[in-house]
Design an enzyme around this catalytic site. Sequence first.
Site, mmCIF file in Angstrom:
data_model
loop_
_atom_site.group_PDB
_atom_site.id
_atom_site.type_symbol
_atom_site.label_atom_id
_atom_site.label_comp_id
_atom_site.label_asym_id
_atom_site.label_seq_id
_atom_site.Cartn_x
_atom_site.Cartn_y
_atom_site.Cartn_z
ATOM 1 N N THR A 383 0.738 -1.281 0.127
ATOM 2 C CA THR A 383 0.018 0.042 0.031
ATOM 3 C C THR A 383 0.996 1.194 -0.074
ATOM 4 O OG1 THR A 383 -0.037 0.440 2.389
ATOM 5 C CG2 THR A 383 -1.630 -1.467 1.328
ATOM 6 N N GLY A 384 0.352 2.221 -0.403
ATOM 7 C CA GLY A 384 1.120 3.497 -0.670
ATOM 8 C C GLY A 384 2.351 3.407 -1.662
ATOM 9 N N ALA A 385 1.892 2.499 -2.864
ATOM 10 C CA ALA A 385 2.929 2.316 -3.626
ATOM 11 C C ALA A 385 3.120 3.242 -4.843
ATOM 12 C CB ALA A 385 2.713 0.772 -4.649
ATOM 13 N N ILE A 389 8.186 5.557 0.267
ATOM 14 C CA ILE A 389 8.660 4.257 0.669
ATOM 15 C C ILE A 389 8.020 3.416 0.023
ATOM 16 C CG2 ILE A 389 9.037 2.900 2.604
ATOM 17 C CD1 ILE A 389 9.133 5.437 4.223
ATOM 18 N N GLY A 390 6.699 3.168 -0.298
ATOM 19 C CA GLY A 390 6.031 2.420 -1.014
ATOM 20 C C GLY A 390 6.604 1.983 -2.435
ATOM 21 N N TYR A 528 0.236 11.385 14.871
ATOM 22 C CA TYR A 528 0.823 10.471 14.138
ATOM 23 C C TYR A 528 1.510 9.167 14.998
ATOM 24 C CZ TYR A 528 4.449 8.754 10.877
ATOM 25 O OH TYR A 528 5.494 7.992 10.168
HETATM 26 N N1 LIG Z 1 9.108 9.792 5.289
HETATM 27 C C1 LIG Z 1 9.631 9.433 6.393
HETATM 28 O O1 LIG Z 1 10.273 10.219 6.979
HETATM 29 C C2 LIG Z 1 8.716 8.447 7.210
HETATM 30 C C3 LIG Z 1 9.356 8.048 8.521
HETATM 31 C C4 LIG Z 1 8.801 7.079 9.226
HETATM 32 C C5 LIG Z 1 7.680 6.432 8.645
HETATM 33 N N2 LIG Z 1 7.176 6.697 7.697
HETATM 34 C C6 LIG Z 1 5.757 6.138 7.120
HETATM 35 O O2 LIG Z 1 6.062 5.517 5.893
HETATM 36 C C7 LIG Z 1 4.977 5.542 5.373
HETATM 37 C C8 LIG Z 1 5.187 5.936 3.811
HETATM 38 O O3 LIG Z 1 5.434 7.177 3.774
HETATM 39 P P1 LIG Z 1 6.350 7.906 2.605
HETATM 40 O O4 LIG Z 1 7.237 8.807 3.163
HETATM 41 O O5 LIG Z 1 6.633 7.183 1.760
HETATM 42 O O6 LIG Z 1 5.106 8.856 2.157
HETATM 43 P P2 LIG Z 1 4.278 9.274 1.062
HETATM 44 O O7 LIG Z 1 5.367 9.486 -0.069
HETATM 45 O O8 LIG Z 1 3.539 10.432 1.046
HETATM 46 O O9 LIG Z 1 3.544 8.059 0.742
HETATM 47 C C9 LIG Z 1 2.219 7.744 1.429
HETATM 48 C C10 LIG Z 1 1.118 6.945 0.633
HETATM 49 O O10 LIG Z 1 0.230 6.624 0.910
HETATM 50 C C11 LIG Z 1 -0.906 6.811 0.264
HETATM 51 N N3 LIG Z 1 -2.202 7.087 0.836
HETATM 52 C C12 LIG Z 1 -2.344 8.006 1.638
HETATM 53 N N4 LIG Z 1 -3.473 7.913 2.199
HETATM 54 C C13 LIG Z 1 -4.118 6.906 1.517
HETATM 55 C C14 LIG Z 1 -5.525 6.408 1.301
HETATM 56 N N5 LIG Z 1 -6.416 6.862 1.951
HETATM 57 N N6 LIG Z 1 -5.734 5.172 0.940
HETATM 58 C C15 LIG Z 1 -4.897 4.724 0.053
HETATM 59 N N7 LIG Z 1 -3.482 5.204 0.094
HETATM 60 C C16 LIG Z 1 -3.181 6.164 0.800
HETATM 61 C C17 LIG Z 1 -0.506 7.779 -0.885
HETATM 62 O O11 LIG Z 1 -1.045 7.632 -1.954
HETATM 63 P P3 LIG Z 1 -2.448 8.490 -2.460
HETATM 64 O O12 LIG Z 1 -2.089 9.781 -2.040
HETATM 65 O O13 LIG Z 1 -2.103 8.066 -4.054
HETATM 66 O O14 LIG Z 1 -3.276 7.752 -2.164
HETATM 67 C C18 LIG Z 1 1.173 7.893 -0.747
HETATM 68 O O15 LIG Z 1 1.482 7.002 -1.758
HETATM 69 C C19 LIG Z 1 3.971 6.131 5.979
HETATM 70 O O16 LIG Z 1 3.107 5.386 6.628
HETATM 71 C C20 LIG Z 1 4.684 6.889 6.873
HETATM 72 O O17 LIG Z 1 4.122 7.242 8.213
HETATM 73 C C21 LIG Z 1 7.636 7.860 6.834
#
Ligand SMILES: NC(=O)c1ccc[n+]([C@@H]2O[C@H](COP(=O)([O-])OP(=O)(O)OC[C@H]3O[C@@H](n4cnc5c(N)ncnc54)[C@H](OP(=O)(O)O)[C@@H]3O)[C@@H](O)[C@H]2O)c1
Length: 659
Positions: A383-385, A389-390, A528
């Site tokens: 998910t989040g692909a 990170i996804g 969060y």
């Molecule tokens: N970046 C960091 O520093 C960090 C650190 C620790 C943990 N994380 C965790 O890692 C995960 C990925 O984060 P990221 O940094 O890769 O952020 P990102 O690029 O913003 O990715 C988040 C993804 O979640 C999807 N998403 C959000 N709401 C959704 C919904 N209602 N239904 C389906 N998909 C949904 C988004 O796609 P759409 O908008 O197309 O739906 C997006 O692809 C998150 O859970 C985050 O909390 C991130």
Amino acid sequence: MSYLITGATGLVGQQLLTRLLKRRKSLYCLVKDDDNRQRLLDMAAKLNQQRLIIPIMGNLRDPLLGLSETDLEHLKGNVTDVVHLACDRDFGNITNERVKRHIYGTEQVIACGHAIGAKRLHHLSSIAAAGLYRGCFDETMFSQAEQLTHPYFLSHHLCEKVVRQQSDLAFRIYRPGFIVGDSQTGQANRVQGPYYFFKLMQRLGDMVPKWMPLAGFEGGCINIVPADYVADALDCLIHTPDLDGQCFHLTDNKPYLAGEVLNLISKANRGPTLTLKFNMNLGGLLPQPWLQLASQYPPIAKLGQRVLADLGIPQDLWSMLNYPTRFDNHNAKRILDAAGIHCPDLASYINPVWDYWERNLDPELFIEQAICAKLANKVVMITGAGSGIGRACAQRLATTGAKLILVGRRQDKLEETLALIEAKGGKGLACPCDLTQDDAVKQLISERLSQEGNVDVLINCAGRSIRRSVQHSTERMHDYERTMAINYFARVRLILGLIETMASQGRGHIINVSSIGVLTNAPRFSAYVASNSALEAFCRCAGAEYADRNVSFTTINMPLVDTPMSAPTELYQAIPTLSAAQAADLIAKAVVKRPKRIATRLGIVGATLHALSPTIAESCMNMLYRLFPESGEIQPNDKHYHNQQQIIGLAAMLRGIHF
Ligand SMILES: NC(=O)c1ccc[n+]([C@@H]2O[C@H](COP(=O)([O-])OP(=O)(O)OC[C@H]3O[C@@H](n4cnc5c(N)ncnc54)[C@H](OP(=O)(O)O)[C@@H]3O)[C@@H](O)[C@H]2O)c1
């Protein structure tokens, strides 16, 4: 003098060959198959000695080593010394069946030596022939060996017995300590003996910062020797006249205690030091029946097995830490000293040995093979692909042979990811879905299960983060609802939809990308962190229910990663973060190892501090909260503006924690 050698392509064999070659005599080397033969020929070509290194096809499992009539005829009268190096030196793999094979092999080496008219047998035994003898074992002792219960000890002891009792050739017996790679280059060919503890110390180094003092133990003396010393000593002793019928200990005069060995390994890894030492015998003060009962209680035994398996340490090796035997090597030392051959101090060569292991032997280097073996023809839902990170995770898994189900709301983003993985030869499917919508998720799951039959691995990446202090959230209840909706309820919804199918098929793995903030209780991330903490709590409970149905949960407490999610916070642009590809590597590691948790060192230190001294931890976090600005707050007239360098420096030091 010319030689028939078994085990010539092994760790000691390769080194010994280079020394024997200096004598310009033929080296007939037993090779059991084409692979082995090719390895020997490659060695000979590398040394430019194709004329002197001669492969002889044969196998220790066959009568007279299975040598052909022609070879037997050719060797007859041509070989004076049989050098028997082949044996199982791997504590982790040896079974009673293999013990029988070793004994049979040694008998056939003797019989073959006799048949070809050799004069002498050189038998490479091991200090393991002494069993777990309590006290000092010297070179004249043999039958005094004690506690030969483990097949590793038994095998060396019984093979030596065969040589002593059945050999009609003159013999010399050599007992080296636990052999590691070359003392100059570290070169070795496989992980065995002390190498098993390298992974343990590497893990410790990953989890705990170098400056953190840790409790260790003393343990017994572990006698470790490098392969080049063993080869030098063998070369010398094989060619010294009038030593037949004797036994030689090729050991370190000043071996280190087990705790000191672990510390040396940790130092080579630039890891923490085990400073506070306790004696392992103190365990003897605890009520033994209780200890025995506890260790045999199936869940505890299973837990121990899982921890050791995770570290790649054979279960029985643990008992070696209290090794009770010391070795007197006067006989060998007298001759070797005169020849200028000395066993180097482990501290002087642990660095090359560690470096070689880390670059060539660490099982995690083979993660690519492991991940392909795990995921080929499996179904992985990410998910989040569509971003961050996804997306990096989908790209990382593209070449594994798995079918990747890519989930997110924006179809165009998912299609972009799909194109990226297809370009790498991967296969997948873009499945747009808003995971906060119950009906949409139900439809996604029913479609996928009817098409694919199961989702083997679910990687929960979709999420959202909000960086806002409680003070600024008093009118923003919806922030808490929004984070719970995607970070908690959406993930639980997916898990509930998939888990029973996983369990009924007896395989499933749920990987949740959580945050380091859960371990450090990061200020400004209450919404969060709470949503991720809720999911961790859910998974701890569910994990306990599904552990025996082969469905596991892994939480990754991800540090700060450079993605669209972290991009809006200006402060994060100036400090070091993980790249999305590095974050995807952590997910790949989770797929292979299926650990309960993957966390960085700082995360573990944070969690430990919160557990041991919550008040101090809270004060530290409060200090950091006051120092770091609210998002969008840095203005030229703001106090944070003047502190900016200090803030960036501190954030860099506490790399990965979000403030
Ligand atoms: N970046 C960091 O520093 C960090 C650190 C620790 C943990 N994380 C965790 O890692 C995960 C990925 O984060 P990221 O940094 O890769 O952020 P990102 O690029 O913003 O990715 C988040 C993804 O979640 C999807 N998403 C959000 N709401 C959704 C919904 N209602 N239904 C389906 N998909 C949904 C988004 O796609 P759409 O908008 O197309 O739906 C997006 O692809 C998150 O859970 C985050 O909390 C991130």
